[in-house]
Design an enzyme around this catalytic site. Structure first.
Site, PDB file in Angstrom:
ATOM      1  N   LYS A  15      41.928   7.317   7.820  1.00  0.00           N
ATOM      2  CA  LYS A  15      42.683   8.338   7.070  1.00  0.00           C
ATOM      3  C   LYS A  15      43.966   8.732   7.794  1.00  0.00           C
ATOM      4  O   LYS A  15      44.994   8.969   7.154  1.00  0.00           O
ATOM      5  CB  LYS A  15      41.838   9.606   6.853  1.00  0.00           C
ATOM      6  CG  LYS A  15      40.617   9.422   5.981  1.00  0.00           C
ATOM      7  CD  LYS A  15      39.874  10.726   5.780  1.00  0.00           C
ATOM      8  CE  LYS A  15      39.382  11.361   7.040  1.00  0.00           C
ATOM      9  NZ  LYS A  15      38.339  10.572   7.731  1.00  0.00           N
ATOM     10  N   LYS A  37      46.520  19.170   8.141  1.00  0.00           N
ATOM     11  CA  LYS A  37      45.144  18.789   8.508  1.00  0.00           C
ATOM     12  C   LYS A  37      44.422  20.120   8.552  1.00  0.00           C
ATOM     13  O   LYS A  37      44.361  20.783   9.601  1.00  0.00           O
ATOM     14  CB  LYS A  37      45.125  18.084   9.876  1.00  0.00           C
ATOM     15  CG  LYS A  37      43.742  17.779  10.417  1.00  0.00           C
ATOM     16  CD  LYS A  37      43.201  16.442   9.977  1.00  0.00           C
ATOM     17  CE  LYS A  37      41.794  16.231  10.510  1.00  0.00           C
ATOM     18  NZ  LYS A  37      41.212  14.941  10.114  1.00  0.00           N
ATOM     19  N   SER A  41      38.035  19.009  13.735  1.00  0.00           N
ATOM     20  CA  SER A  41      37.082  19.126  14.848  1.00  0.00           C
ATOM     21  C   SER A  41      37.356  17.946  15.771  1.00  0.00           C
ATOM     22  O   SER A  41      37.644  16.845  15.313  1.00  0.00           O
ATOM     23  CB  SER A  41      35.640  19.111  14.337  1.00  0.00           C
ATOM     24  OG  SER A  41      35.395  17.954  13.562  1.00  0.00           O
ATOM     25  N   ALA A 118      38.734  15.415   6.445  1.00  0.00           N
ATOM     26  CA  ALA A 118      37.965  15.093   7.658  1.00  0.00           C
ATOM     27  C   ALA A 118      36.671  14.464   7.170  1.00  0.00           C
ATOM     28  O   ALA A 118      36.127  14.877   6.136  1.00  0.00           O
ATOM     29  CB  ALA A 118      37.687  16.353   8.474  1.00  0.00           C
TER      30      ALA A 118
HETATM   31  N1  LIG Z   1      44.988  -0.208  11.067  1.00  0.00           N
HETATM   32  C1  LIG Z   1      44.561   0.137  12.263  1.00  0.00           C
HETATM   33  N2  LIG Z   1      45.061  -0.444  13.374  1.00  0.00           N
HETATM   34  C2  LIG Z   1      44.643  -0.090  14.605  1.00  0.00           C
HETATM   35  N3  LIG Z   1      43.708   0.841  14.839  1.00  0.00           N
HETATM   36  C3  LIG Z   1      43.178   1.466  13.771  1.00  0.00           C
HETATM   37  C4  LIG Z   1      43.561   1.148  12.443  1.00  0.00           C
HETATM   38  N4  LIG Z   1      42.849   1.933  11.604  1.00  0.00           N
HETATM   39  C5  LIG Z   1      42.064   2.688  12.379  1.00  0.00           C
HETATM   40  N5  LIG Z   1      42.249   2.420  13.679  1.00  0.00           N
HETATM   41  C6  LIG Z   1      41.591   3.053  14.824  1.00  0.00           C
HETATM   42  O1  LIG Z   1      40.319   3.493  14.400  1.00  0.00           O
HETATM   43  C7  LIG Z   1      40.096   4.855  14.783  1.00  0.00           C
HETATM   44  C8  LIG Z   1      39.765   5.682  13.566  1.00  0.00           C
HETATM   45  O2  LIG Z   1      40.883   5.703  12.673  1.00  0.00           O
HETATM   46  P1  LIG Z   1      41.414   7.085  12.091  1.00  0.00           P
HETATM   47  O3  LIG Z   1      41.580   8.034  13.216  1.00  0.00           O
HETATM   48  O4  LIG Z   1      42.605   6.808  11.245  1.00  0.00           O
HETATM   49  O5  LIG Z   1      40.151   7.518  11.199  1.00  0.00           O
HETATM   50  P2  LIG Z   1      39.999   8.801  10.291  1.00  0.00           P
HETATM   51  O6  LIG Z   1      39.457   8.335   8.984  1.00  0.00           O
HETATM   52  O7  LIG Z   1      41.292   9.522  10.270  1.00  0.00           O
HETATM   53  O8  LIG Z   1      38.872   9.667  11.037  1.00  0.00           O
HETATM   54  P3  LIG Z   1      38.664  11.304  11.080  1.00  0.00           P
HETATM   55  O9  LIG Z   1      37.555  11.600  10.115  1.00  0.00           O
HETATM   56  O10 LIG Z   1      38.250  11.546  12.518  1.00  0.00           O
HETATM   57  O11 LIG Z   1      39.948  11.967  10.728  1.00  0.00           O
HETATM   58  C9  LIG Z   1      41.341   5.313  15.518  1.00  0.00           C
HETATM   59  O12 LIG Z   1      41.043   5.310  16.891  1.00  0.00           O
HETATM   60  C10 LIG Z   1      42.405   4.306  15.225  1.00  0.00           C
HETATM   61  O13 LIG Z   1      43.197   4.077  16.347  1.00  0.00           O
HETATM   62  C1  LIG Z   2      34.843  14.415  14.615  1.00  0.00           C
HETATM   63  C2  LIG Z   2      35.192  13.372  13.573  1.00  0.00           C
HETATM   64  N1  LIG Z   2      36.145  12.440  14.123  1.00  0.00           N
HETATM   65  C3  LIG Z   2      35.750  14.001  12.300  1.00  0.00           C
HETATM   66  N2  LIG Z   2      36.945  14.743  12.642  1.00  0.00           N
HETATM   67  C4  LIG Z   2      34.735  14.882  11.597  1.00  0.00           C
HETATM   68  C5  LIG Z   2      33.719  14.072  10.857  1.00  0.00           C
HETATM   69  C6  LIG Z   2      32.773  14.941  10.085  1.00  0.00           C
HETATM   70  C7  LIG Z   2      31.701  14.185   9.353  1.00  0.00           C
HETATM   71  C8  LIG Z   2      30.739  15.067   8.659  1.00  0.00           C
HETATM   72  C9  LIG Z   2      29.673  14.282   7.973  1.00  0.00           C
HETATM   73  O1  LIG Z   2      29.869  13.866   6.824  1.00  0.00           O
HETATM   74  O2  LIG Z   2      28.633  14.003   8.586  1.00  0.00           O
HETATM   75 MG   LIG Z   3      41.832  11.312  11.040  1.00  0.00          MG
END
Ligand SMILES: Nc1ncnc2c1ncn2[C@@H]1O[C@H](COP(=O)(O)OP(=O)(O)OP(=O)(O)O)[C@@H](O)[C@H]1O
Ligand SMILES: C[C@H](N)[C@H](N)CCCCCC(=O)O
Ligand SMILES: [Mg+2]
Length: 224
Positions: A15, A37, A41, A118
């Site tokens: 995301k 955002k 957490s 999140a």
């Molecule tokens: N296209 C990509 N190229 C390189 N690394 C990636 C890519 N997509 C995701 N990652 C890596 O995977 C991890 C998770 O991705 P991201 O932080 O975007 O997830 P998220 O869906 O935003 O999670 P959250 O629920 O914590 O917000 C990160 O450490 C990121 O560096």
């Molecule tokens: C800490 C993590 N990277 C995210 N920011 C929060 C993910 C919450 C998930 C909740 C759930 O559906 O279990």
């Molecule tokens: Mg994220």
């Protein structure tokens, strides 16, 4: 003003990467943008406040400026489910509180606000409140990040159905490769999604360890 809400098939789906791509895409179109955002957490203390890396990254790609607290009004240290982190911190997350902060962003007159969720779509924020209620209240259109890994077909279709059930409009979905090794049969899985999803495929983002430095705006297409 347009509002985009970036959700995902799960936490770690990408995301934050997609939020960056959407902000860059809108900036490429010359639009005035702000990022939010609302609840994070997994934060670090910077000497003054809890700071979340998703919010920090999104702020690098917005074209207007605002105080950090407007981008990320609720920031909790442990990387756990946000409603539990909030309860442990003695903070009550309410729709009114979230909307108050959102309105302060909207009052800065952006063309678009890009909001990163999140976890996945059905995220509890308190015993009473779920994230979709906030998304509905801010009249957002949802962009679904599909983290391409085995199991994502089910998660993508379930999530799209759940968003429809929340009566929130879905703009489409973006595929993202979150791991250096692509899942087996990546292209066939994307083809299956194109066949099975009800909404549009808005683009795909490949794995790149330097993604934070990349211009990702051209990897996606958003309707005007
Ligand atoms: N296209 C990509 N190229 C390189 N690394 C990636 C890519 N997509 C995701 N990652 C890596 O995977 C991890 C998770 O991705 P991201 O932080 O975007 O997830 P998220 O869906 O935003 O999670 P959250 O629920 O914590 O917000 C990160 O450490 C990121 O560096
Ligand atoms: C800490 C993590 N990277 C995210 N920011 C929060 C993910 C919450 C998930 C909740 C759930 O559906 O279990
Ligand atoms: Mg994220």
């Amino acid at each position: 003003m347009k509002v985009y809400f970036i959700t995902g098939t799960d936490t770690d789906a990408g995301k934050t990467v997609v939020t960056q791509a959407v902000l860059q895409h809108l900036a490429d179109k010359g639009l005035k943008t702000l990022a939010m955002k609302p609840v994070a957490s997994g934060c670090e203390w910077d000497g003054e406040r809890w700071i979340n890396s998703d919010a920090v990254n999104a702020r690098r790609h917005m074209t207007l400026e605002c105080d950090y607290s407007l981008t990320n009004p609720y920031a909790f240290e442990p990387a756990i489910a946000p409603h539990i982190a909030a309860e442990e911190a003695g903070v009550s997350l309410s729709l009114e509180g979230l909307l108050k902060h959102f309105k302060q962003l909207a009052d800065l007159n952006p063309d678009a606000i890009v909001v990163e969720g999140a976890g996945g779509w059905l995220l509890p924020l308190s015993e009473q409140l779920m994230m979709p209620e906030f998304v509905k209240a801010i009249n957002a259109e949802v962009i679904l990040t599909v983290g391409m890994k085995l199991g994502c077909l089910n998660h993508a279709m379930l999530t799209e159905q759940a968003i429809f059930s929340s009566s929130v409009p879905v703009l489409g979905w973006i595929t993202n490769q979150p791991t250096v090794e692509p899942m087996a049969r990546l292209e066939q899985n994307v083809t299956t999604l194109k066949h099975r999803m009800a909404t549009a495929h808005l683009g795909s983002i490949a794995f790149d360890a330097d993604w934070k430095q990349l211009a990702l705006g051209s990897r996606i297409q958003l309707p005007d």
